[in-house]
Design a protein around this motif. Sequence first.
Motif, PDB file in Angstrom:
ATOM      1  N   GLU A  13       0.363  48.185 -16.590  1.00  0.00           N
ATOM      2  CA  GLU A  13      -0.923  48.739 -16.165  1.00  0.00           C
ATOM      3  C   GLU A  13      -1.143  50.186 -16.589  1.00  0.00           C
ATOM      4  O   GLU A  13      -2.279  50.632 -16.680  1.00  0.00           O
ATOM      5  N   SER A  14      -0.082  50.960 -16.838  1.00  0.00           N
ATOM      6  CA  SER A  14      -0.296  52.402 -17.050  1.00  0.00           C
ATOM      7  C   SER A  14       0.656  52.936 -18.117  1.00  0.00           C
ATOM      8  O   SER A  14       1.673  52.315 -18.411  1.00  0.00           O
ATOM      9  N   PRO A  38      -3.612  50.951 -25.962  1.00  0.00           N
ATOM     10  CA  PRO A  38      -4.989  51.187 -26.424  1.00  0.00           C
ATOM     11  C   PRO A  38      -5.180  52.583 -27.004  1.00  0.00           C
ATOM     12  O   PRO A  38      -6.139  52.825 -27.726  1.00  0.00           O
ATOM     13  N   PHE A  39      -4.304  53.500 -26.675  1.00  0.00           N
ATOM     14  CA  PHE A  39      -4.396  54.857 -27.247  1.00  0.00           C
ATOM     15  C   PHE A  39      -2.968  55.379 -27.394  1.00  0.00           C
ATOM     16  O   PHE A  39      -2.049  54.846 -26.773  1.00  0.00           O
ATOM     17  N   VAL A 140      -4.148  44.401 -24.900  1.00  0.00           N
ATOM     18  CA  VAL A 140      -3.572  45.725 -25.184  1.00  0.00           C
ATOM     19  C   VAL A 140      -4.495  46.573 -26.048  1.00  0.00           C
ATOM     20  O   VAL A 140      -4.256  47.762 -26.221  1.00  0.00           O
ATOM     21  N   SER A 141      -5.535  45.962 -26.605  1.00  0.00           N
ATOM     22  CA  SER A 141      -6.459  46.832 -27.324  1.00  0.00           C
ATOM     23  C   SER A 141      -7.638  47.201 -26.451  1.00  0.00           C
ATOM     24  O   SER A 141      -8.582  47.824 -26.913  1.00  0.00           O
ATOM     25  N   SER A 142      -7.622  46.836 -25.178  1.00  0.00           N
ATOM     26  CA  SER A 142      -8.677  47.380 -24.319  1.00  0.00           C
ATOM     27  C   SER A 142      -8.106  48.185 -23.164  1.00  0.00           C
ATOM     28  O   SER A 142      -8.223  49.402 -23.161  1.00  0.00           O
ATOM     29  N   ASP A 143      -7.393  47.555 -22.200  1.00  0.00           N
ATOM     30  CA  ASP A 143      -6.999  48.391 -21.054  1.00  0.00           C
ATOM     31  C   ASP A 143      -5.588  48.142 -20.568  1.00  0.00           C
ATOM     32  O   ASP A 143      -5.204  48.603 -19.517  1.00  0.00           O
TER      33      ASP A 143
END
Lengths: 377, 395
Positions: A13-14, A38-39, A140-143
């Motif tokens: 989640e984080s 995602p980043f 994993v490419s959004s949140d």
Amino acid sequence: MANSLYSIVATFESPDTIIKAAKAVRDAGYKKFDVHTPFPVHGMDKAMSLPETKLGFVTLAAAILGAVGMISFASWVAAVDYPLVIGGKPYWSWPAFVPVTYEIAVLASVVLTVVIMIVFFFKFPNISHPLHDTPYMKKVSSDKFGVSIQAQDELFNEKKVRELLQSLGGNVDAVYYSDEFINFKPQLFEPKFLLLLAGIAMASSAGGYLLWNKILFLPPYDWMMEQQKVKPQMVSNFYSDKFAMRQPVEGTVARGYIPYPYKDKPDDAGKYLVNPLLPTKQVLELGKKKFLTFCSPCHGNFGQGDSRLRGQFPNPPSLHSDKVRGWPDGNIYHVITNGQNVMPSYQYQVSREERWAIILYIRTLQRALNAKESDLQ
Amino acid sequence: MNEHLNNIIVAKKELPSSLVKLGWVLTMLGLVLVGISYITDAQRAVQNNLIGFTFLASVSVGAVFFIALEYIAGAVWSTPFRRVTEFLAATLPLLIILAIPLFMNMHNLFEWTHTDVVTSDKVLHGKASYLNVNSFTIRFAVMMAIWMLFYLVFRKHSFVQDLNHDQKHTSINIKFAAVFIPVYAISISLFAFDWLMSLTPHWFSTIFGVYYFIGSIVCTLSVITYLVVSLAEKGYFFKGITEDHYYSFGALLFALLSFWAYIAFSQFMLIWYANLPEENFWFIARWKNGWEYISSALALFHFWIPYFMLVSRPSKMNKGNLKRTALLLIAAHFLDLYWMVMPTFHASPVFSFHELAFPMLTLGLIIVVFAIQSKKYNMVPIGDPKLERGIDFRL
């Protein structure tokens, strides 16, 4: 689909939990695993124990290649192939090469880095990856933050991996792939693809042709042609005589230019002018080059008056006539410089030296067609 | 300040005694040498005085610029180290002291102060309304006043914030920084025109102000980097300074020194290309009688060597490498100023104790002022709202 297991994945989640997970997976001894976020998550390289990337060396090598290549190219053009005096500076003026060398070094390093990255690291032209188009990749490419442990890893054991990821608090899943789909190689020589390439080539050529030859000459793009400047042969209201092109002051003699003293006096030219050149190989080669350029269109390649102009123009005479053979060099020089009847003057196209060289070449041609007995032995 | 910060910020603030001693020794030795230099060869001493003066200006005014830059850019990585910059800016008033001998010896430095020369020289006559002693002095006074004013404002708000932790001081400083940047751009250009370019009053280069600006900024950042890295190694500032902090210094230094090369080369290439006699003589004088070696050395030590020292990623975070590069660039800035000033007066390069006196004095003064300031004030701006983010800064 013939499915085989690619990897066991887990989403978190984080950023903090994914860093912890990455460290745990690393500590468990797995080598073939990857993390997707995602980043960019700071400290991930360290958590995964990734080695320093070697891509920087590729960039450095490309930059050096670009710089050395450009310096050599500029030097060769400016000092060897096409030496021109610019601004009174030496042919090889390195400061002028610095900006372009710098630009090319940057360009080469950027482009080559990207190309090498795509070809060697991303294994182009293979465009597919087992993780592409999976629910995992969508997450994993959004949140979500994901880790994927590959089945190829030496320590891989599906049950253990699942347990490990579950114990870390991840949402565990598996990714399968079909071999033929992943190892699909694009067919470069497929007719459809070739047709597409040809179509693109034709369309872009046509577009380029229209742009450069038509559109640029239409308003409003033709502004470049309407410039506030006088061109040769235009009227200028600035000067009282209305000539835009100025005449040199009377009596001016241009550098390296000596007025021809025998204008309309062929006999004097024949009497007083002496060929200053000797028929060396170099001179004859120059003469041949200039003769073929300036004289052969009318007088023919061998001076026999048999050019393709024959019949369309007052026939240019043969240069092998007794008349011309009997002339002193000065008379031929006079014809080239002054012109004769319909033959125009060539004094502006052919330099003095070149005229004498042409004459020596004509003499060689004459001798070749009228060889003496002694020449044949 | 919260618990977390309390635990990691190091209260230590007195400088290592070796550094303080070095500062005093340099200052004293420098003073003695300056005295001898003025007695034995006053001409040469004034010329070196100008180099020392402009060097100190580079560091002190450059420091004010970096304070403003941090505020206006909202930078956080440099906040924990901002005090270093603020302490360096405290050398600003010393400029006046170093300027006094220059004003007393103006005739020996500036051709345009000779009225007889100016009246008989068409070019100088045309420039006389700008280049004359009165307006020169007024310009210097105004510049000093402006720089001092902004320095005192920044400093006041930053130091008061240590006590009351009030965010409003940051916002006020940001507003002042926004005003300072354009003012600085103009004043530093005029400063360079006045003190360095007018040594050869017939010559002009519109890019000269930028050239001095970037040289001074590279030098200031080198001084800051050197001090920060060597103090951090000894445990100052806070616990847990990361490679990301060092990397930021290295990367900024790398960018700025590349910009210096860009400007230096632009100035040279345009003049070289046009080759106009009213411009090119300045460079011709720097490319003959041995000056060509100094010019080449400048390119080498101010660009090529430090460039390759900093080009790779690990080298930008390596503390030893950062310190070495910074020291090299500080020396290179002295060389740069020497290269700008000396060819006007000497047909070929000169070097003896005269040239060492002022670098020793200025460096000594900078260290001494820094030591006094760091004794009096906090080494870390503990009230700054950006401090925590600065400490946790990751690239």
